[in-house]
Design a protein around this motif. Structure first.
Motif, PDB file in Angstrom:
ATOM      1  N   ARG A 161      10.877  -9.142   0.032  1.00  0.00           N
ATOM      2  CA  ARG A 161      11.477  -8.112  -0.812  1.00  0.00           C
ATOM      3  C   ARG A 161      11.591  -8.582  -2.261  1.00  0.00           C
ATOM      4  NH1 ARG A 161      15.033  -7.525   3.794  1.00  0.00           N
ATOM      5  NH2 ARG A 161      14.554  -5.612   4.961  1.00  0.00           N
ATOM      6  N   GLY A 162      11.678  -9.885  -2.469  1.00  0.00           N
ATOM      7  CA  GLY A 162      11.713 -10.401  -3.829  1.00  0.00           C
ATOM      8  C   GLY A 162      10.330 -10.465  -4.453  1.00  0.00           C
ATOM      9  N   CYS A 163       9.365 -10.992  -3.690  1.00  0.00           N
ATOM     10  CA  CYS A 163       7.997 -11.117  -4.218  1.00  0.00           C
ATOM     11  C   CYS A 163       7.323  -9.769  -4.406  1.00  0.00           C
ATOM     12  CB  CYS A 163       7.164 -11.990  -3.287  1.00  0.00           C
ATOM     13  SG  CYS A 163       7.698 -13.714  -3.199  1.00  0.00           S
ATOM     14  N   LEU A 164       7.703  -8.800  -3.602  1.00  0.00           N
ATOM     15  CA  LEU A 164       7.114  -7.454  -3.670  1.00  0.00           C
ATOM     16  C   LEU A 164       8.195  -6.437  -4.015  1.00  0.00           C
ATOM     17  CD1 LEU A 164       4.911  -7.740  -0.449  1.00  0.00           C
ATOM     18  CD2 LEU A 164       4.198  -8.149  -2.810  1.00  0.00           C
ATOM     19  N   ALA A 165       9.029  -6.798  -4.992  1.00  0.00           N
ATOM     20  CA  ALA A 165      10.195  -5.978  -5.326  1.00  0.00           C
ATOM     21  C   ALA A 165       9.814  -4.617  -5.886  1.00  0.00           C
ATOM     22  CB  ALA A 165      11.086  -6.715  -6.322  1.00  0.00           C
ATOM     23  N   GLU A 166       8.688  -4.543  -6.573  1.00  0.00           N
ATOM     24  CA  GLU A 166       8.252  -3.276  -7.155  1.00  0.00           C
ATOM     25  C   GLU A 166       7.317  -2.567  -6.186  1.00  0.00           C
ATOM     26  OE1 GLU A 166       7.081  -3.886 -11.442  1.00  0.00           O
ATOM     27  OE2 GLU A 166       7.444  -5.948 -10.816  1.00  0.00           O
ATOM     28  N   ASP A 167       7.733  -1.398  -5.750  1.00  0.00           N
ATOM     29  CA  ASP A 167       6.919  -0.645  -4.799  1.00  0.00           C
ATOM     30  C   ASP A 167       5.854   0.135  -5.564  1.00  0.00           C
ATOM     31  OD1 ASP A 167       5.872   0.534  -2.609  1.00  0.00           O
ATOM     32  OD2 ASP A 167       7.619   1.778  -2.124  1.00  0.00           O
ATOM     33  N   VAL A 168       4.796  -0.605  -5.958  1.00  0.00           N
ATOM     34  CA  VAL A 168       3.683  -0.014  -6.702  1.00  0.00           C
ATOM     35  C   VAL A 168       2.412  -0.234  -5.895  1.00  0.00           C
ATOM     36  CG1 VAL A 168       4.774  -0.371  -8.951  1.00  0.00           C
ATOM     37  CG2 VAL A 168       3.308  -2.168  -7.990  1.00  0.00           C
ATOM     38  N   PRO A 169       1.373   0.579  -6.119  1.00  0.00           N
ATOM     39  CA  PRO A 169       0.103   0.338  -5.425  1.00  0.00           C
ATOM     40  C   PRO A 169      -0.350  -1.103  -5.650  1.00  0.00           C
ATOM     41  CG  PRO A 169       0.040   2.419  -6.598  1.00  0.00           C
ATOM     42  CD  PRO A 169       1.308   1.739  -7.026  1.00  0.00           C
ATOM     43  N   THR A 170      -0.708  -1.790  -4.581  1.00  0.00           N
ATOM     44  CA  THR A 170      -0.974  -3.227  -4.636  1.00  0.00           C
ATOM     45  C   THR A 170      -2.274  -3.563  -3.929  1.00  0.00           C
ATOM     46  OG1 THR A 170       1.400  -3.728  -4.702  1.00  0.00           O
ATOM     47  CG2 THR A 170      -0.080  -5.504  -4.012  1.00  0.00           C
ATOM     48  N   LEU A 171      -3.053  -4.430  -4.559  1.00  0.00           N
ATOM     49  CA  LEU A 171      -4.200  -5.053  -3.914  1.00  0.00           C
ATOM     50  C   LEU A 171      -3.809  -6.491  -3.604  1.00  0.00           C
ATOM     51  CD1 LEU A 171      -7.191  -5.201  -3.013  1.00  0.00           C
ATOM     52  CD2 LEU A 171      -7.748  -5.878  -5.373  1.00  0.00           C
ATOM     53  N   LEU A 172      -3.678  -6.808  -2.322  1.00  0.00           N
ATOM     54  CA  LEU A 172      -3.327  -8.160  -1.900  1.00  0.00           C
ATOM     55  C   LEU A 172      -4.616  -8.911  -1.596  1.00  0.00           C
ATOM     56  CD1 LEU A 172      -0.712  -9.867  -1.265  1.00  0.00           C
ATOM     57  CD2 LEU A 172      -1.206  -9.384   1.143  1.00  0.00           C
TER      58      LEU A 172
END
Length: 386
Positions: A97-108
Protein backbone atom coordinates in the motif's frame (compact mmCIF):
# COMPACT_ATOMS: atom_id res chain seq x y z
CA UNK A 1 37.78 -14.51 -21.32
CA UNK A 2 40.66 -16.20 -23.03
CA UNK A 3 42.58 -19.17 -21.72
CA UNK A 4 45.78 -17.21 -21.19
CA UNK A 5 47.80 -17.31 -17.99
CA UNK A 6 45.88 -14.38 -16.55
CA UNK A 7 42.50 -16.11 -16.76
CA UNK A 8 40.85 -17.77 -13.76
CA UNK A 9 40.95 -21.55 -13.62
CA UNK A 10 37.59 -23.24 -14.01
CA UNK A 11 38.96 -26.11 -11.87
CA UNK A 12 38.56 -23.94 -8.78
CA UNK A 13 34.77 -24.22 -8.57
CA UNK A 14 34.22 -21.45 -11.09
CA UNK A 15 33.17 -23.29 -14.23
CA UNK A 16 29.68 -21.80 -14.39
CA UNK A 17 30.62 -18.29 -13.29
CA UNK A 18 33.53 -18.06 -15.73
CA UNK A 19 31.39 -19.27 -18.62
CA UNK A 20 28.47 -17.02 -17.78
CA UNK A 21 30.60 -13.89 -17.61
CA UNK A 22 32.34 -14.79 -20.87
CA UNK A 23 29.14 -15.56 -22.78
CA UNK A 24 27.64 -12.10 -22.33
CA UNK A 25 28.72 -10.51 -25.64
CA UNK A 26 27.25 -13.43 -27.57
CA UNK A 27 24.03 -13.37 -25.57
CA UNK A 28 23.66 -9.59 -25.97
CA UNK A 29 23.68 -10.04 -29.73
CA UNK A 30 21.07 -12.76 -29.31
CA UNK A 31 18.91 -10.51 -27.12
CA UNK A 32 19.07 -7.85 -29.82
CA UNK A 33 17.80 -10.34 -32.41
CA UNK A 34 15.16 -11.67 -30.02
CA UNK A 35 13.73 -8.22 -29.32
CA UNK A 36 13.76 -7.34 -33.01
CA UNK A 37 11.84 -10.51 -33.83
CA UNK A 38 9.25 -9.74 -31.13
CA UNK A 39 9.05 -6.01 -31.82
CA UNK A 40 5.64 -6.03 -33.48
CA UNK A 41 3.87 -7.89 -30.68
CA UNK A 42 5.75 -5.97 -27.98
CA UNK A 43 4.79 -2.63 -29.50
CA UNK A 44 1.17 -3.74 -29.84
CA UNK A 45 1.12 -4.45 -26.11
CA UNK A 46 3.16 -1.46 -24.90
CA UNK A 47 2.35 1.49 -27.19
CA UNK A 48 -1.27 1.90 -26.06
CA UNK A 49 0.02 2.03 -22.50
CA UNK A 50 3.02 4.32 -22.91
CA UNK A 51 0.90 6.74 -24.94
CA UNK A 52 -1.06 7.47 -21.78
CA UNK A 53 0.27 10.44 -19.89
CA UNK A 54 -1.03 9.13 -16.54
CA UNK A 55 0.81 5.79 -16.77
CA UNK A 56 3.28 4.93 -14.00
CA UNK A 57 6.03 2.46 -14.84
CA UNK A 58 7.40 0.44 -11.93
CA UNK A 59 10.61 -1.57 -12.42
CA UNK A 60 10.80 -4.38 -9.89
CA UNK A 61 12.93 -7.33 -8.89
CA UNK A 62 14.96 -8.55 -5.92
CA UNK A 63 18.69 -8.23 -5.34
CA UNK A 64 20.52 -7.96 -8.64
CA UNK A 65 17.18 -7.84 -10.48
CA UNK A 66 16.25 -4.78 -8.41
CA UNK A 67 19.53 -3.12 -9.37
CA UNK A 68 18.62 -3.61 -13.04
CA UNK A 69 15.71 -1.28 -12.36
CA UNK A 70 17.96 1.21 -10.58
CA UNK A 71 20.29 1.33 -13.60
CA UNK A 72 17.41 1.78 -16.06
CA UNK A 73 15.10 4.14 -14.18
CA UNK A 74 16.29 7.60 -15.17
CA UNK A 75 17.05 6.71 -18.81
CA UNK A 76 13.61 5.18 -19.34
CA UNK A 77 11.91 8.13 -17.65
CA UNK A 78 13.60 10.46 -20.12
CA UNK A 79 12.81 8.28 -23.14
CA UNK A 80 9.19 7.60 -22.24
CA UNK A 81 8.35 11.01 -20.79
CA UNK A 82 6.56 9.17 -17.98
CA UNK A 83 7.00 8.59 -14.28
CA UNK A 84 9.31 5.60 -13.88
CA UNK A 85 10.17 4.23 -10.44
CA UNK A 86 12.51 1.43 -9.42
CA UNK A 87 10.90 -0.44 -6.50
CA UNK A 88 12.29 -3.76 -5.30
CA UNK A 89 9.92 -6.69 -4.89
CA UNK A 90 11.15 -7.02 -1.32
CA UNK A 91 9.86 -3.52 -0.58
CA UNK A 92 6.68 -3.98 -2.59
CA UNK A 93 5.73 -7.25 -0.88
CA UNK A 94 6.43 -5.86 2.59
CA UNK A 95 4.59 -2.57 1.99
CA UNK A 96 2.32 -2.81 -1.06
CA UNK A 97 0.00 0.00 0.00
CA UNK A 98 2.97 2.31 0.48
CA UNK A 99 4.85 1.40 -2.70
CA UNK A 100 1.64 1.52 -4.76
CA UNK A 101 -0.05 4.31 -2.82
CA UNK A 102 -1.30 6.08 -5.94
CA UNK A 103 -4.03 4.15 -7.68
CA UNK A 104 -3.01 5.11 -11.22
CA UNK A 105 -2.69 2.96 -14.36
CA UNK A 106 0.57 1.05 -13.86
CA UNK A 107 2.93 -1.01 -15.97
CA UNK A 108 4.80 -3.36 -13.64
CA UNK A 109 8.04 -4.51 -15.26
CA UNK A 110 9.28 -7.59 -13.39
CA UNK A 111 12.90 -8.76 -13.72
CA UNK A 112 13.60 -12.31 -12.57
CA UNK A 113 16.37 -14.77 -13.35
CA UNK A 114 14.42 -17.85 -12.25
CA UNK A 115 11.02 -16.38 -11.47
CA UNK A 116 10.81 -18.83 -8.59
CA UNK A 117 11.70 -16.48 -5.73
CA UNK A 118 8.68 -16.11 -3.43
CA UNK A 119 8.52 -12.35 -3.88
CA UNK A 120 8.48 -12.51 -7.69
CA UNK A 121 4.92 -13.79 -8.09
CA UNK A 122 3.73 -12.18 -4.85
CA UNK A 123 4.66 -8.71 -6.11
CA UNK A 124 2.53 -9.13 -9.23
CA UNK A 125 -0.36 -10.56 -7.23
CA UNK A 126 -0.26 -7.68 -4.76
CA UNK A 127 -0.17 -5.12 -7.57
CA UNK A 128 -3.31 -6.75 -9.00
CA UNK A 129 -4.91 -6.60 -5.58
CA UNK A 130 -4.00 -3.01 -4.67
CA UNK A 131 -4.38 -1.26 -8.03
CA UNK A 132 -7.47 -0.79 -10.16
CA UNK A 133 -5.52 -1.15 -13.41
CA UNK A 134 -2.15 -2.86 -13.77
CA UNK A 135 -0.39 -4.41 -16.75
CA UNK A 136 2.63 -6.70 -16.51
CA UNK A 137 5.80 -6.96 -18.59
CA UNK A 138 7.74 -9.96 -17.29
CA UNK A 139 11.38 -10.21 -18.36
CA UNK A 140 12.80 -13.51 -17.18
CA UNK A 141 15.44 -16.11 -18.03
CA UNK A 142 13.39 -19.16 -17.08
CA UNK A 143 10.44 -20.27 -19.19
CA UNK A 144 9.54 -22.88 -16.56
CA UNK A 145 9.59 -20.44 -13.63
CA UNK A 146 6.50 -19.64 -11.59
CA UNK A 147 6.44 -16.05 -12.80
CA UNK A 148 6.58 -16.90 -16.50
CA UNK A 149 3.99 -19.65 -16.23
CA UNK A 150 1.56 -17.45 -14.29
CA UNK A 151 1.66 -14.59 -16.79
CA UNK A 152 2.08 -16.33 -20.15
CA UNK A 153 -1.63 -16.60 -20.98
CA UNK A 154 -2.91 -13.48 -19.23
CA UNK A 155 -4.28 -10.74 -21.55
CA UNK A 156 -2.88 -7.95 -19.36
CA UNK A 157 0.59 -9.51 -19.32
CA UNK A 158 3.45 -10.00 -21.75
CA UNK A 159 6.32 -12.40 -21.00
CA UNK A 160 9.67 -11.75 -22.68
CA UNK A 161 11.99 -14.74 -22.33
CA UNK A 162 15.74 -14.26 -22.41
CA UNK A 163 18.09 -16.79 -24.06
CA UNK A 164 18.03 -20.03 -22.06
CA UNK A 165 21.75 -19.80 -21.32
CA UNK A 166 21.19 -16.54 -19.46
CA UNK A 167 19.49 -18.50 -16.66
CA UNK A 168 22.82 -18.55 -14.83
CA UNK A 169 23.70 -21.78 -13.06
CA UNK A 170 26.37 -20.05 -11.00
CA UNK A 171 25.44 -18.63 -7.61
CA UNK A 172 25.52 -14.97 -8.63
CA UNK A 173 23.61 -13.30 -11.44
CA UNK A 174 25.92 -12.15 -14.25
CA UNK A 175 24.63 -12.73 -17.78
CA UNK A 176 21.05 -12.80 -16.50
CA UNK A 177 21.45 -9.26 -15.16
CA UNK A 178 22.88 -7.77 -18.33
CA UNK A 179 20.56 -9.62 -20.71
CA UNK A 180 17.42 -8.55 -18.85
CA UNK A 181 18.56 -4.94 -18.49
CA UNK A 182 19.53 -4.74 -22.17
CA UNK A 183 16.21 -6.23 -23.22
CA UNK A 184 14.26 -3.68 -21.18
CA UNK A 185 16.33 -0.86 -22.64
CA UNK A 186 15.70 -2.04 -26.19
CA UNK A 187 12.00 -2.69 -25.61
CA UNK A 188 11.12 0.46 -23.67
CA UNK A 189 13.83 2.81 -24.90
CA UNK A 190 12.67 2.79 -28.47
CA UNK A 191 14.88 3.19 -31.53
CA UNK A 192 17.33 5.39 -29.61
CA UNK A 193 19.39 2.27 -28.85
CA UNK A 194 19.44 0.61 -32.24
CA UNK A 195 22.85 -0.97 -32.81
CA UNK A 196 23.93 -0.57 -29.19
CA UNK A 197 24.11 -4.32 -28.50
CA UNK A 198 26.96 -4.75 -30.97
CA UNK A 199 28.90 -1.85 -29.45
CA UNK A 200 28.38 -3.30 -25.98
CA UNK A 201 29.53 -6.73 -27.12
CA UNK A 202 32.73 -5.38 -28.64
CA UNK A 203 33.49 -3.33 -25.53
CA UNK A 204 33.04 -6.35 -23.25
CA UNK A 205 35.14 -8.57 -25.50
CA UNK A 206 37.95 -6.05 -25.25
CA UNK A 207 37.68 -5.86 -21.45
CA UNK A 208 37.77 -9.64 -21.08
CA UNK A 209 40.72 -10.19 -23.39
CA UNK A 210 44.14 -10.84 -21.87
CA UNK A 211 46.03 -7.59 -22.19
CA UNK A 212 42.73 -5.69 -22.10
CA UNK A 213 41.18 -5.28 -18.69
CA UNK A 214 42.36 -8.62 -17.34
CA UNK A 215 45.85 -7.46 -16.35
CA UNK A 216 44.58 -4.35 -14.58
CA UNK A 217 42.02 -6.37 -12.62
CA UNK A 218 44.68 -8.87 -11.57
CA UNK A 219 46.80 -5.98 -10.29
CA UNK A 220 43.99 -4.70 -8.10
CA UNK A 221 43.15 -8.13 -6.71
CA UNK A 222 46.84 -8.82 -5.99
CA UNK A 223 46.71 -5.91 -3.52
CA UNK A 224 44.37 -8.15 -1.44
CA UNK A 225 42.00 -5.38 -0.34
CA UNK A 226 39.92 -6.22 2.72
CA UNK A 227 37.26 -3.71 1.68
CA UNK A 228 36.05 -2.64 -1.78
CA UNK A 229 33.90 0.44 -2.36
CA UNK A 230 32.12 1.28 -5.61
CA UNK A 231 30.93 4.81 -6.40
CA UNK A 232 28.85 6.20 -9.26
CA UNK A 233 26.23 8.81 -10.05
CA UNK A 234 22.78 8.41 -11.61
CA UNK A 235 22.52 5.12 -13.49
CA UNK A 236 26.07 4.34 -12.39
CA UNK A 237 24.96 4.36 -8.75
CA UNK A 238 22.79 1.35 -9.59
CA UNK A 239 25.86 -0.19 -11.21
CA UNK A 240 27.86 0.51 -8.04
CA UNK A 241 25.22 -1.31 -5.97
CA UNK A 242 25.35 -4.34 -8.24
CA UNK A 243 29.16 -4.28 -8.23
CA UNK A 244 29.34 -4.37 -4.42
CA UNK A 245 26.80 -7.19 -4.26
CA UNK A 246 28.91 -9.31 -6.63
CA UNK A 247 31.90 -9.06 -4.26
CA UNK A 248 29.79 -9.97 -1.23
CA UNK A 249 28.20 -12.91 -3.03
CA UNK A 250 31.21 -14.46 -4.73
CA UNK A 251 33.49 -14.10 -1.69
CA UNK A 252 30.84 -15.46 0.65
CA UNK A 253 31.00 -12.21 2.60
CA UNK A 254 34.73 -12.59 3.28
CA UNK A 255 35.44 -9.22 1.66
CA UNK A 256 33.41 -6.24 2.83
CA UNK A 257 31.93 -4.30 -0.08
CA UNK A 258 29.79 -1.19 -0.22
CA UNK A 259 28.45 1.39 -2.66
CA UNK A 260 27.28 4.98 -2.76
CA UNK A 261 26.86 7.92 -5.07
CA UNK A 262 29.91 10.07 -5.67
CA UNK A 263 28.39 12.97 -3.74
CA UNK A 264 26.71 10.84 -1.06
CA UNK A 265 29.93 9.07 -0.05
CA UNK A 266 31.15 12.01 2.01
CA UNK A 267 27.98 12.00 4.13
CA UNK A 268 28.96 9.18 6.47
CA UNK A 269 29.76 6.14 4.28
CA UNK A 270 33.32 7.45 3.80
CA UNK A 271 33.98 6.13 7.31
CA UNK A 272 34.56 2.66 5.81
CA UNK A 273 37.91 3.73 4.33
CA UNK A 274 41.21 2.40 5.63
CA UNK A 275 44.59 1.64 4.08
CA UNK A 276 43.37 -1.77 2.91
CA UNK A 277 40.40 -0.35 0.99
CA UNK A 278 40.14 -0.30 -2.79
CA UNK A 279 37.76 2.21 -4.37
CA UNK A 280 36.35 1.92 -7.89
CA UNK A 281 34.70 5.08 -9.25
CA UNK A 282 32.55 4.88 -12.37
CA UNK A 283 32.93 8.14 -14.29
CA UNK A 284 29.76 9.39 -15.93
CA UNK A 285 29.71 10.12 -19.65
CA UNK A 286 27.69 13.25 -18.89
CA UNK A 287 30.18 16.15 -18.64
CA UNK A 288 28.27 17.87 -15.83
CA UNK A 289 27.84 14.75 -13.70
CA UNK A 290 31.41 13.61 -14.38
CA UNK A 291 32.80 16.67 -12.63
CA UNK A 292 31.37 15.42 -9.31
CA UNK A 293 32.84 11.97 -9.96
CA UNK A 294 36.22 13.52 -10.67
CA UNK A 295 36.08 15.57 -7.47
CA UNK A 296 35.71 12.49 -5.27
CA UNK A 297 38.47 10.72 -7.21
CA UNK A 298 40.89 13.59 -6.58
CA UNK A 299 39.94 13.69 -2.89
CA UNK A 300 40.33 9.95 -2.38
CA UNK A 301 43.60 9.73 -4.26
CA UNK A 302 44.93 12.37 -1.89
CA UNK A 303 43.93 10.29 1.15
CA UNK A 304 44.60 6.67 0.20
CA UNK A 305 47.78 4.81 -0.83
CA UNK A 306 48.78 5.00 -4.48
CA UNK A 307 46.89 2.51 -6.62
CA UNK A 308 43.96 2.22 -4.23
CA UNK A 309 41.56 4.33 -6.31
CA UNK A 310 40.58 3.14 -9.78
CA UNK A 311 38.41 4.96 -12.29
CA UNK A 312 36.34 3.20 -14.95
CA UNK A 313 35.56 5.46 -17.89
CA UNK A 314 34.59 5.52 -21.53
CA UNK A 315 35.95 9.06 -21.92
CA UNK A 316 39.30 9.38 -23.62
CA UNK A 317 41.50 12.43 -23.22
CA UNK A 318 43.58 14.25 -20.67
CA UNK A 319 41.11 14.65 -17.81
CA UNK A 320 43.00 14.23 -14.52
CA UNK A 321 40.69 11.54 -13.15
CA UNK A 322 40.93 9.52 -16.36
CA UNK A 323 44.67 9.24 -16.77
CA UNK A 324 47.36 6.82 -15.75
CA UNK A 325 47.57 3.15 -14.82
CA UNK A 326 44.68 3.44 -12.39
CA UNK A 327 42.23 4.28 -15.19
CA UNK A 328 40.35 1.41 -16.81
CA UNK A 329 38.73 2.12 -20.15
CA UNK A 330 35.45 0.89 -21.57
CA UNK A 331 36.31 1.15 -25.26
CA UNK A 332 33.99 2.42 -27.95
CA UNK A 333 31.32 3.85 -25.63
CA UNK A 334 32.40 7.47 -25.34
CA UNK A 335 29.27 9.60 -25.53
CA UNK A 336 26.64 6.92 -24.88
CA UNK A 337 24.10 7.25 -22.09
CA UNK A 338 25.29 6.04 -18.70
CA UNK A 339 22.69 3.28 -18.74
CA UNK A 340 24.50 1.79 -21.73
CA UNK A 341 27.93 2.34 -20.22
CA UNK A 342 26.80 0.46 -17.10
CA UNK A 343 26.03 -2.73 -19.03
CA UNK A 344 29.60 -3.00 -20.30
CA UNK A 345 31.35 -1.60 -17.22
CA UNK A 346 29.73 -4.22 -14.99
CA UNK A 347 32.04 -6.78 -16.62
CA UNK A 348 34.92 -5.18 -14.70
CA UNK A 349 32.98 -5.65 -11.46
CA UNK A 350 32.12 -9.25 -12.27
CA UNK A 351 35.77 -10.07 -12.95
CA UNK A 352 36.95 -8.30 -9.78
CA UNK A 353 34.49 -10.36 -7.72
CA UNK A 354 35.44 -13.60 -9.48
CA UNK A 355 39.19 -13.10 -9.06
CA UNK A 356 38.84 -11.91 -5.46
CA UNK A 357 36.88 -15.05 -4.65
CA UNK A 358 39.45 -17.35 -6.25
CA UNK A 359 42.34 -15.50 -4.59
CA UNK A 360 40.81 -16.34 -1.21
CA UNK A 361 40.30 -19.99 -2.03
CA UNK A 362 36.53 -19.65 -2.33
CA UNK A 363 34.49 -21.49 -4.97
CA UNK A 364 32.53 -18.80 -6.86
CA UNK A 365 29.93 -21.25 -8.16
CA UNK A 366 29.11 -22.21 -4.57
CA UNK A 367 30.45 -19.62 -2.13
CA UNK A 368 28.04 -20.78 0.62
CA UNK A 369 28.49 -24.58 0.64
CA UNK A 370 26.61 -24.93 3.93
CA UNK A 371 23.55 -23.28 2.34
CA UNK A 372 23.10 -20.27 4.62
CA UNK A 373 22.56 -18.16 1.48
CA UNK A 374 20.85 -19.73 -1.54
CA UNK A 375 20.88 -19.15 -5.29
CA UNK A 376 17.06 -18.93 -5.22
CA UNK A 377 15.83 -17.36 -1.99
CA UNK A 378 14.22 -19.69 0.53
CA UNK A 379 12.52 -19.22 3.86
CA UNK A 380 10.20 -16.37 2.90
CA UNK A 381 6.72 -16.69 4.42
CA UNK A 382 4.15 -14.76 2.41
CA UNK A 383 1.36 -13.23 4.48
CA UNK A 384 -2.10 -12.37 3.12
CA UNK A 385 -2.98 -8.72 2.61
CA UNK A 386 -6.28 -8.07 4.29
Amino acid sequence: MTSGSGSPSVDDGAVHTVREIAQQPRLWREVDRLVAASRESLDAFLHPLTARGDLRVVLTGAGTSAFAGQVLQSALARRLGLRVDAVSTTDLVADPRGCLAEDVPTLLVSFARSGDSPESVAATDLADQVLSEVHHLVITCNAAGDLARKHTERPASRVLLMPAESNDRGFAMTSSFTCMALAALLVLGGGAHDGIAERLARAAESIMADGGGADAIAGLVDRAPERIVYLGSGALKGLAQESALKVLELTGGAVVAGSESSLGFRHGPKAVLNERTAVVVYLSNDPYTRRYDQDIVAELRGNLPAGSVVTVTAVSGAEPAACGADTWTVPGLDGVEDVVLALAAVVYAQLIALRTSLARGIRPDEPFPSGEVNRVVRGVVLHPLT
